[in-house]
Design an enzyme around this catalytic site. Structure first.
Site: not given
Length: 818
Positions: A664, A660, A361, A558, A552-553
């Site tokens: 969504k 993901t 992952h 990111k 998100k985290r």
């Protein structure tokens, strides 16, 4: 009670009156309450217990059918399961939502309101755990034999609060009052050994002087849509085999008396204990081994109860490693086979490499777990011996004939030869598995070309791709019921289990009534979110503003700080050009930073500082707002995602495995702004380049830029806007009353720190993409078709499709309906 349940044996014709009677029975007999004195929590518990009755009935039928049929079964090992609230999901999947709502309405109880009484199980944190939860639900929906295994954490990661903009971590005591969904089975507890020494004797070896830990199993039923199949999630809680030392207590050793109990229970105390210290690393290793050792013992117990021929084991058992955390299971199964079952090494290794499959992952080196050899030897001495033997045999496949061969041997070795030797767990997962897959097309390609090129050459055909997916039952049917109703009205119910049917929506795109209803649903969701933001963040949001969402985290790759730079750029425009027309925008953040990740916590502080400044500035009123939702989780995501307009998926290309959240948000009609990273690549293919805002360097360009000697100072010196924004961040002006250095680490990471995730390199392209998104949103004749196309085009990102690919191409599972 028993007579009542016997009469209410879950017939196909469940009625509101029968459901109401069952809820009332649980209220009285399970909770010792009468309706007159029952609290909303009591009604939630009683309704949950009624629902669990249905689940258990179907679970027993499912297990019995699987046992009688001698199925090949999947055992899914994951350190996280981010389940969210379960009452709504279970009622929807069982087909009881409307009936239960009517049953409660007859006694003036609102089902929606009591659903809010449920907390979230602290069993997961981010995308990995949510993916595991989606996969379990899809496995049951597709009627595939499967059991999930994990850890029954006493405390989740943490409850996130903010104090003066700083992240504050508070214990997530989710299990303080128990859970109506779990079922304890102490009769199948497992004992796990740790530490000790190895005595080699003629005919074998003996692991002695161990510390023993008891694993107690808690079962959670997992219903597929339609309720026909209910599979099992089994979670292990660590307990001491010696709860209390009375002799120590009697001689005054009060802490010693409970010392063993404290040690054992610390193993499953907290999700992801901080591993910045050596003791934290040791706890993480112990935690991972404990859960896989319990799980393997349980798998063996279940196999022997169902099959009399031991030789069938590799035919009937497939074990999937959800990321690197459970990789020690490979060595544990080898230990069981050669030490306890007395199998020959070659036969045992052949079995192991037929049984395990591995999903990677992450491409980030720091996330590919390694354990120092001294630590590994102290905790698992026998496992280290086995691991060295696996490595010896592996290296023999690449004879050291020249320097290139020696380099390949070093690259594939399970032992990293640094100053302190370390065990490479991702290498172990690759070597010990018959299948290794990435989770998006780009990620899977990079696994072979960058992360594991030597393994890809050594094991041709082992690597493959299965792009991640999400369950539409949670992320559309449950989270966005009005949109789900519109889709069902247009398409029938088939889309719920075949998301590709959403493509048929295109025939309604020219229908003015359909477009208007879709747009009205989006605005209703934005109004609902605005009400939530008033409660969560204390702001009054304009539902007509562009809702720009990054949830998100918190992590540098990111790039929440890239988003922040754009917000400051906009704010400067507002301050310098107050007469200019600015379409109103709300920037919404959500996510947690790991307790030991200081720079991520600095990013949170910076976002909150900027939010405080902007939201309190009259010049920005009606033009710009910023909010950071505290304690982001599945429940809050279910409010945010249906209301989002713009989906921020802006990771550095080549760093995000899949994502993901992007799926969504697109499913619920948000348009993506993002890099060509992870599943964004495939979302662009699905929706078309005209319905997504792609910007920035590609994965190859990122590599080339770094290798050519990327220097962020050059961008800083050449771009006065960048220079002004970074200097503003570092000046202390955004954090009045605090030392000027509070946000300095953020500025420093982008300049002195070398900007490792190329934030400044992508800033100009990101700015241009944001202007395109802004213009498109202002033109409703353009924006609404983009939104509709996103919903219609992302059917391929269903977790049902992902699970079918796993089941057919990797696990070789056959559906079986009870």
């Amino acid at each position: 009670m028993n007579a009542f349940l016997g009469a209410f044996r879950f017939t196909k014709e469940a009625t509101p009156s029968a459901i109401r009677e069952c809820i009332g029975a649980h209220l009285r007999f399970s909770l010792a309450r009468v309706p007159k004195s029952a609290t909303p929590r009591d009604w939630w518990l009683a309704t949950s217990l009624m629902t669990r009755d249905f689940l258990v009935e179907r679970l027993l039928a499912t297990q019995e059918e699987h046992k009688n049929s001698g199925v090949r079964r999947l055992y899914y090992l994951s350190l996280e399961y981010f389940l969210g609230r379960l009452l709504r999901q279970n009622l929807l999947n069982l087909g009881l939502w409307d009936l239960t709502g009517e049953a409660l309405r007859q006694i003036d109880i609102d089902l929606e309101e009591i659903c809010q009484e449920e907390g979230e199980m602290g069993l997961g944190n981010g995308g990995l755990g949510r993916l595991a939860a989606c996969f379990l639900e899809s496995l049951a929906t597709l009627q595939l034999p499967a059991i999930g295994y994990g850890i029954h954490y006493e405390f989740g990661l943490f409850q996130q609060d903010f104090s003066r903009g700083y992240q504050i971590e508070r214990p997530d005591d989710w299990h303080r009052f128990g859970s109506p969904w779990e079922i304890l089975h102490p009769e199948i507890s497992q004992t796990v050994h740790l530490y000790g020494r190895i005595d080699h004797r003629e005919g074998g070896c003996c692991w002695t002087g161990c510390r023993d830990v008891l694993g107690l199993p808690f079962d959670i039923p997992v219903a597929g849509f339609g309720g026909n199949t209910v599979n099992l999630l089994r979670l292990w809680s660590a307990k001491s085999t010696r709860e209390f030392d009375l002799d120590a207590f009697n001689r005054g050793g009060y802490f010693e008396a409970v010392g063993e109990k404290s040690f054992c229970e610390s193993i499953t105390k907290v999700l992801y204990p901080n591993d910045k210290t050596e003791s934290g690393k040791e706890l993480r290793l112990v935690q991972q081994y404990f859960f896989v050792a319990c799980s393997l013992r349980d798998i063996l117990r279940r196999f022997e109860a169902e099959h009399h021929d031991w030789e069938l084991f590799p035919e009937k058992v497939v074990i999937h490693l959800n990321d690197t955390h459970p990789a020690i299971a490979i060595v544990e199964l080898m230990r069981i086979l050669i030490d306890e079952r007395r199998m020959e090494w070659e036969v045992a290794w052949t079995w192991v490499t037929r049984i395990f499959a591995y999903t990677n992952h992450t491409l980030l080196p720091e996330a590919l777990e390694t354990w120092s050899v001294p630590l590994f030897h102290r905790v698992l001495p026998r496992h280290l011996e086995i691991l060295y033997e696996i490595n010896r045999r592996l290296l023999e496949t690449v004879p050291a004939t020249d320097e290139a061969a020696q380099a390949r041997r070093r690259a594939i070795s399970l032992i990293e030869e640094n100053q302190t030797k370390a065990v490479r767990m991702a290498h172990l997962a690759v070597v010990g598995s018959f299948s290794v897959n990435g989770v998006s097309a780009l990620h899977s390609e990079l696994l072979q070309s960058r992360l594991f090129p030597d393994f890809a050459a050594l094991f041709p055909g082992k690597f493959r791709n299965v792009t991640n997916g999400i369950t539409p039952r949670v992320w559309l049917l449950g989270a966005n019921p009005q949109l789900a109703s519109l889709l069902t009205e247009a398409l029938g119910e088939a889309w719920i289990t075949d998301l590709s049917r959403l493509g048929e929506l295109r025939k309604f795109f020219d229908d003015a009534s359909f477009r208007e209803r879709y747009a009205a649903i989006k605005r209703t969701n934005k109004v609902r979110l605005a009400d939530c933001l008033r409660e969560w963040c204390g702001i009054s949001a304009d539902p007509d503003a562009l809702f720009d969402v990054q949830i998100k985290r918190i992590h540098e790759y990111k790039r929440q700080h890239l988003n922040l730079l754009h917000i400051l750029w906009l704010y400067r425009r507002i301050l310098e050009h107050p007469q200019e027309e600015f379409p109103p925008r709300l920037f919404l953040f959500g996510g947690k930073a790991a307790p030991g990740y200081d720079l991520a916590k600095c990013i949170i502080k910076a976002i909150n500082a900027v939010a405080s400044r902007i939201n309190g500035d009259p010049q920005a009123f009606g033009k710009l707002q910023v909010a950071f939702v505290p304690n982001y989780g599945v429940s809050r995501a279910s409010r945010i995602i249906p209301a989002a307009d713009l989906s921020e998926q802006i990771s550095t290309a080549g760093k995000e495995a899949s994502g993901t959240g992007n799926m969504k948000l697109a499913l619920n009609g948000a348009v993506t702004i993002g890099t060509l990273d992870g599943a964004n690549v495939e979302i662009r293919e699905a929706v078309g380049p005209e319905n997504i805002f792609i910007f920035g360097l590609t994965a190859q360009e990122v590599t080339d830029r770094i290798e050519s000697g990327y220097t962020p100072w050059e961008i800083y010196e050449a771009d006065p806007e960048i220079r002004a924004i970074l200097d503003w961040i570092g000046s202390g002006d955004l954090t009045p009353g605090e030392p000027p250095s509070v946000l300095a680490p953020l500025r420093s990471s982008l300049l002195e720190g070398g900007d490792p995730f190329l934030v400044l390199a992508d800033f100009a392209a990101y700015l241009a993409a944001q202007r395109q998104a802004e213009q498109a949103y202002r033109d409703k004749s353009r924006w609404l078709p983009m939104v509709l196309e996103n919903t219609a085009s992302v059917g391929r990102f269903s977790s049902d499709r992902s699970i079918r690919e796993y089941a057919d191409g990797i696990w070789r599972l056959t559906p079986l309906a009870p």
